[in-house]
Design an enzyme around this catalytic site. Structure first.
Site, PDB file in Angstrom:
ATOM      1  N   LYS A 139     -15.935  -7.723   4.139  1.00 41.22           N
ATOM      2  CA  LYS A 139     -14.959  -8.381   4.563  1.00 41.22           C
ATOM      3  C   LYS A 139     -14.837  -8.481   6.112  1.00 41.22           C
ATOM      4  CE  LYS A 139     -11.388  -6.322   1.710  1.00 41.22           C
ATOM      5  NZ  LYS A 139     -10.034  -5.518   0.614  1.00 41.22           N
ATOM      6  N   ARG A 154      -1.877  -6.191  -8.039  1.00 45.37           N
ATOM      7  CA  ARG A 154      -0.708  -7.433  -8.163  1.00 45.37           C
ATOM      8  C   ARG A 154      -0.605  -8.198  -9.025  1.00 45.37           C
ATOM      9  NH1 ARG A 154      -3.077  -8.314  -1.680  1.00 45.37           N
ATOM     10  NH2 ARG A 154      -4.211  -8.701  -3.336  1.00 45.37           N
ATOM     11  N   HIS A 190       1.069  -0.950  -0.208  1.00 49.51           N
ATOM     12  CA  HIS A 190      -0.249  -0.252  -0.171  1.00 49.51           C
ATOM     13  C   HIS A 190       0.614   0.718   0.368  1.00 49.51           C
ATOM     14  CE1 HIS A 190      -3.623  -2.824   2.007  1.00 49.51           C
ATOM     15  NE2 HIS A 190      -4.001  -2.028   1.121  1.00 49.51           N
ATOM     16  N   SER A 219      -3.555  -7.398   2.952  1.00 52.00           N
ATOM     17  CA  SER A 219      -3.728  -7.183   4.226  1.00 52.00           C
ATOM     18  C   SER A 219      -4.563  -8.622   4.717  1.00 52.00           C
ATOM     19  CB  SER A 219      -4.834  -6.192   4.581  1.00 52.00           C
ATOM     20  OG  SER A 219      -4.186  -5.243   4.160  1.00 52.00           O
TER      21      SER A 219
END
Length: 157
Positions: A40, A90, A16, A127
């Site tokens: 989430k 990514r 990040h 994360s």
């Protein structure tokens, strides 16, 4: 030019921070917006704790502001008068998700998205994995800024 980099940042990791650096060098002004994603599960830190961790992790990057928002990212971008939303990619799976989200944001909110590619040394960091490793007693110092390591250590005590 101001851009917005939204995310849950639970916790912020080195990938990040790299994207914030890239965005700041390209656009000059980056509003990092900590958002709650209802898809989430509740994570490691509260929204206000995440805001403080993001501020600490990005304090040496010129042109960065940090805030929080709820609701749609496109509404947050409009409220901030951001020219673009910045998202990170990514891998191919991220690309597929982010392109679909970018197309949706363009269709419903007339907000364009810029995808920035994570540097290879950060392309594997997630994360979710940081939370999993930390909650099982693993070492995460190679994945997150030192302020996050300190915050995780406080949680464990």
């Amino acid at each position: 030019m101001k851009v917005m980099f939204p995310g849950s940042f639970d916790p912020i990791h080195l990938g990040h921070v790299d994207i914030v650096r890239q965005a700041a060098s390209l656009f000059g002004e980056v509003s990092v917006v900590v958002m709650h994603n209802p898809e989430k599960p509740v994570g490691m830190f509260t929204v206000s704790e995440r805001v403080e961790l993001v501020k600490a992790a990005t304090r040496d990057i010129n042109g960065v502001t940090v805030s929080s928002a709820s609701g749609l990212a496109i509404n947050a971008a409009k409220n901030l008068n951001a020219s673009f939303i910045v998202k990170s990619v990514r891998n191919a799976a991220d690309f597929d998700v982010e392109v679909q989200m970018a197309d949706t944001n363009r269709a419903v909110g007339s907000v364009e998205t810029v995808l920035l590619i994570a540097r290879p040394e950060f392309s594997f960091i997630s994360s979710k994995y940081v939370r999993d490793i930390a909650s099982n007693g693993g070492e995460v110092s190679a994945l997150v800024p030192s302020v996050v390591v300190d915050a995780i250590t406080k949680i464990k005590k």
